[in-house]
Design a protein around this motif. Structure first.
Motif, short mmCIF file in Angstrom:
data_model
loop_
_atom_site.label_atom_id
_atom_site.label_comp_id
_atom_site.label_asym_id
_atom_site.label_seq_id
_atom_site.Cartn_x
_atom_site.Cartn_y
_atom_site.Cartn_z
N LYS A 1 0.83 -1.22 0.00
CA LYS A 1 0.00 0.00 0.00
C LYS A 1 0.86 1.26 0.00
O LYS A 1 0.66 2.16 -0.80
N ASN A 2 1.82 1.31 0.92
CA ASN A 2 2.56 2.56 1.10
C ASN A 2 3.53 2.84 -0.05
O ASN A 2 4.02 3.95 -0.17
N ILE B 1 8.46 6.60 16.82
CA ILE B 1 8.16 7.33 15.59
C ILE B 1 6.94 8.24 15.76
O ILE B 1 6.97 9.40 15.40
N ASP C 1 4.95 0.31 11.97
CA ASP C 1 3.72 -0.28 11.42
C ASP C 1 3.52 -1.74 11.83
O ASP C 1 2.50 -2.35 11.47
N SER D 1 12.36 11.10 7.70
CA SER D 1 10.93 11.06 7.36
C SER D 1 10.75 10.34 6.04
O SER D 1 11.34 10.72 5.02
N VAL D 2 9.94 9.30 6.08
CA VAL D 2 9.66 8.53 4.86
C VAL D 2 8.96 9.43 3.85
O VAL D 2 9.37 9.57 2.69
N GLY D 3 7.89 10.08 4.31
CA GLY D 3 7.07 10.90 3.41
C GLY D 3 7.86 12.05 2.81
O GLY D 3 7.77 12.31 1.60
N ARG E 1 1.55 14.55 12.98
CA ARG E 1 2.05 14.33 11.63
C ARG E 1 2.11 15.59 10.76
O ARG E 1 1.43 15.70 9.73
N PRO E 2 2.95 16.55 11.16
CA PRO E 2 3.08 17.76 10.34
C PRO E 2 3.77 17.46 9.00
O PRO E 2 4.29 16.36 8.80
N VAL E 3 3.75 18.45 8.10
CA VAL E 3 4.40 18.27 6.78
C VAL E 3 5.47 19.34 6.56
O VAL E 3 5.81 19.66 5.43
N ASP E 4 5.99 19.89 7.67
CA ASP E 4 6.98 20.97 7.55
C ASP E 4 8.22 20.57 6.76
O ASP E 4 8.75 21.35 5.97
N LEU E 5 8.67 19.33 6.93
CA LEU E 5 9.89 18.91 6.20
C LEU E 5 9.62 18.85 4.69
O LEU E 5 10.50 19.15 3.89
N LYS F 1 2.52 6.17 -3.43
CA LYS F 1 3.51 7.14 -3.93
C LYS F 1 3.77 6.92 -5.41
O LYS F 1 4.04 7.85 -6.16
N ARG G 1 -3.23 -0.37 11.68
CA ARG G 1 -2.39 -1.43 12.27
C ARG G 1 -2.91 -1.86 13.63
O ARG G 1 -2.79 -3.03 14.01
C1 EPZ Z 1 4.81 6.70 6.37
O1 EPZ Z 1 4.19 7.82 6.98
C2 EPZ Z 1 3.76 5.62 6.28
N1 EPZ Z 1 2.64 6.10 5.48
C3 EPZ Z 1 3.29 5.22 7.66
O2 EPZ Z 1 2.38 4.14 7.54
C4 EPZ Z 1 4.50 4.77 8.48
O3 EPZ Z 1 4.07 4.50 9.79
C5 EPZ Z 1 5.56 5.88 8.49
O4 EPZ Z 1 5.91 6.25 7.14
C6 EPZ Z 1 6.84 5.48 9.22
O5 EPZ Z 1 7.38 4.33 8.64
C7 EPZ Z 1 2.68 6.06 4.15
O6 EPZ Z 1 3.66 5.66 3.55
C8 EPZ Z 1 1.45 6.45 3.42
P1 EPZ Z 1 7.23 9.91 8.43
P2 EPZ Z 1 4.87 9.23 6.96
O7 EPZ Z 1 7.24 11.15 7.63
O8 EPZ Z 1 5.64 9.39 5.71
C9 EPZ Z 1 7.29 13.39 11.76
C10 EPZ Z 1 0.39 2.92 7.93
O9 EPZ Z 1 -0.15 2.42 8.94
N2 EPZ Z 1 7.27 14.37 10.65
O10 EPZ Z 1 8.38 8.98 8.30
O11 EPZ Z 1 3.84 10.24 7.27
C11 EPZ Z 1 6.01 12.57 11.86
O12 EPZ Z 1 4.98 13.27 12.53
C12 EPZ Z 1 1.03 4.31 7.98
O13 EPZ Z 1 0.42 2.39 6.82
C13 EPZ Z 1 7.39 15.71 10.92
O14 EPZ Z 1 7.50 16.14 12.09
O15 EPZ Z 1 5.87 9.10 8.20
C14 EPZ Z 1 6.49 11.33 12.56
O16 EPZ Z 1 6.52 11.54 13.94
C15 EPZ Z 1 0.81 5.03 9.26
N3 EPZ Z 1 7.40 16.60 9.87
C16 EPZ Z 1 7.92 11.15 12.03
O17 EPZ Z 1 8.28 12.42 11.50
C17 EPZ Z 1 7.29 16.18 8.57
O18 EPZ Z 1 7.29 17.03 7.67
C18 EPZ Z 1 8.08 10.11 10.92
O19 EPZ Z 1 7.05 10.30 9.96
C19 EPZ Z 1 7.18 14.81 8.32
C20 EPZ Z 1 7.17 13.92 9.37
#
Ligand code: EPZ
Length: 423
Positions: free
Chosen positions: A22-23, A330, A308, A165-167, A123-127, A27, A374
């Motif tokens: 899915k993840n 995380i 996850d 950050s993955v996203g 889950r901010p998107v600042d990065l 993308k 999950r």
């Molecule tokens: C992805 O989320 C996955 N989602 C998540 O799966 C997974 O848990 C996560 O990566 C970690 O492996 C998808 O791929 C769709 P991050 P993502 O950016 O990209 C903080 C599931 O159950 N952060 O790695 O959103 C954030 O809040 C889902 O399938 C910022 O502060 O995760 C978190 O605490 C849930 N600012 C940490 O970083 C940002 O700009 C890691 O998040 C981005 C993230």
């Protein structure tokens, strides 16, 4: 609202085919916006989330051909007709936010709703936004929308993420492939889904190296063609079924599971007393009669233990001998399954980001509530070994991320029935 009724039925035995991830699929679907020719994805998981992403892409002008139930999805983004992703389409599923980077890179501007928080954390998107600004985009946030513009195109940049950050890694990569010059991403995420995205983009003509390591280099190109790409196997789905097999003491072959993506889980399962055999086409999980012992885990970015799989592993630890400490590093609020597991008789104390799980000899069925994807499946795993009937309510969460869950488990002997409107 649909619910699942689950009765214990002994060890799971058989073979479970693992779906596309899915993840990764989400993308890859966003990546279709970068391509001037069709992008064809195979092993596409049929899930509420991927179908939802298809709807958003159609809204933006992408011609999506993906018949119900099919694993082949063709997306043609030759003519992008809108660059606006409205609140209702982003609020329901955060990954839709990932259309921002591709639209910005290909069209030069985009207006995408901020995704907002969700059950597992803020889950901010600042990065993500800082990465686009580093590439020269002008960004303003107005009335809950991110308005981004780079009318003369994005420029390659050096981006050093303050934490993994993955996203943000994926999103920056999606924008940088069409930027002018070279982009370097440092402290990038190393999750297998990032490699999958890079391989697909390279096959469309992108120039990405270093994926799978913390330093990724992207040499921008003027345009991307299309390609045909097979979505990587879902390591979280595979890990979930591995844990279910371990919990029930069964013998299950996970067809298509990739051991190289599941190292931390395999180590933890082996420490817990589970046999994991790596076979050429998948993984075999066995626990023929032996007991389970408590193991501590700490969630970390890949190759650490995945967040996850934390809820599912906690479900396993509720019936292990001894005390296990589970640390979630995380997300700040990812223990909602703990009180629900306790309703089934588990002994769990949560203190901040730490859960102390004291194994009990038996769980007992009860009505429980699914709170996120999950967490929901961790309740299903516990229900497979709990005495008597468990009903898991609010299972729309499960449908977001697990393809044919009841059928896959049912074929291995689980007694699971869906009740409700779409039963
Ligand atoms: C992805 O989320 C996955 N989602 C998540 O799966 C997974 O848990 C996560 O990566 C970690 O492996 C998808 O791929 C769709 P991050 P993502 O950016 O990209 C903080 C599931 O159950 N952060 O790695 O959103 C954030 O809040 C889902 O399938 C910022 O502060 O995760 C978190 O605490 C849930 N600012 C940490 O970083 C940002 O700009 C890691 O998040 C981005 C993230």
């Amino acid at each position: 609202m649909d619910k699942l009724s689950i009765l214990p039925n002994g060890p799971l035995e058989g073979r479970i085919p693992i779906s596309g991830a899915k993840n990764s699929a989400l993308k890859l679907m966003a990546a279709s916006l970068l391509c001037e020719q069709p992008l064809v994805l195979t092993s596409m998981p049929n899930l509420a989330d991927t179908r939802f992403m298809a709807k958003l892409l159609q809204n933006l002008g992408v011609v999506v051909e993906w018949p119900t139930g099919e694993a082949l999805c063709r997306m043609d983004a030759a003519n992008i007709t809108s660059t606006i992703a409205p609140y209702d389409l982003v609020r329901k599923m955060r990954a839709t936010f990932n259309v921002l980077g591709p639209l910005l890179a290909r069209v030069g501007h985009a207006t995408v709703s901020l995704p907002g928080g969700c059950a597992i954390g803020a889950r901010p998107v600042d990065l993500h936004l800082k990465a686009f600004e580093a590439m020269g985009a002008d960004i303003v946030i107005e009335e809950g929308y991110v308005k981004a513009a780079a009318l003369r195109g994005l420029k390659g940049a050096h981006i050093n993420f303050p934490f993994v950050s993955v996203g943000a890694t994926e999103h920056a990569m999606l924008a940088a492939v069409l930027a002018d010059g070279e982009t370097t991403l440092e402290n990038a995420a190393c999750e297998p889904e990032i490699g999958d995205l890079a391989i697909c983009l390279n096959s469309c003509g992108a120039k990405i190296t270093g994926y799978g390591t913390p330093t990724i280099h992207i040499q921008g190109v003027a345009r991307l063609s299309g390609t045909r790409h097979d979505v990587i196997a879902d390591r979280i789905e595979a890990g979930t079924f591995a844990i279910a097999a371990a919990a029930t003491g069964g013998n299950v072959f996970l067809d298509g599971a990739r051991a190289e993506d599941l190292g931390a889980l395999i180590d933890a399962l082996r420490k817990a007393g589970v046999t994991v055999e790596v076979e050429p086409k998948g993984l075999r999980i066995k626990r023929n009669g032996g007991g389970l012992v408590a193991v501590d885990i700490d969630t970390r970015p890949h190759p650490g233990f995945p967040t996850d799989l934390q809820a599912q592993f906690m479900a396993l630890m509720t019936i292990a001998e001894g005390t296990s400490t589970i640390r979630e590093n995380i997300f700040e609020n990812r223990f909602m399954h703990a009180p629900e597991l306790s309703r089934l008789g588990a002994n769990i104390i949560v203190r901040g980001n730490e859960a102390i799980v004291k194994g009990v000899p038996k769980l007992k069925g009860a009505p429980v509530m699914a709170t996120d994807l999950r967490a929901s499946v961790s309740l299903v795993i516990a229900a497979l070994v709990a005495e008597g009937e468990t009903t898991v309510n609010r299972i729309y969460h499960l449908d977001r991320g697990f393809e044919r869950l009841e059928e896959k488990l049912g074929r291995c002997g689980a007694k699971i029935t869906r009740q409700g409107d779409s039963a």
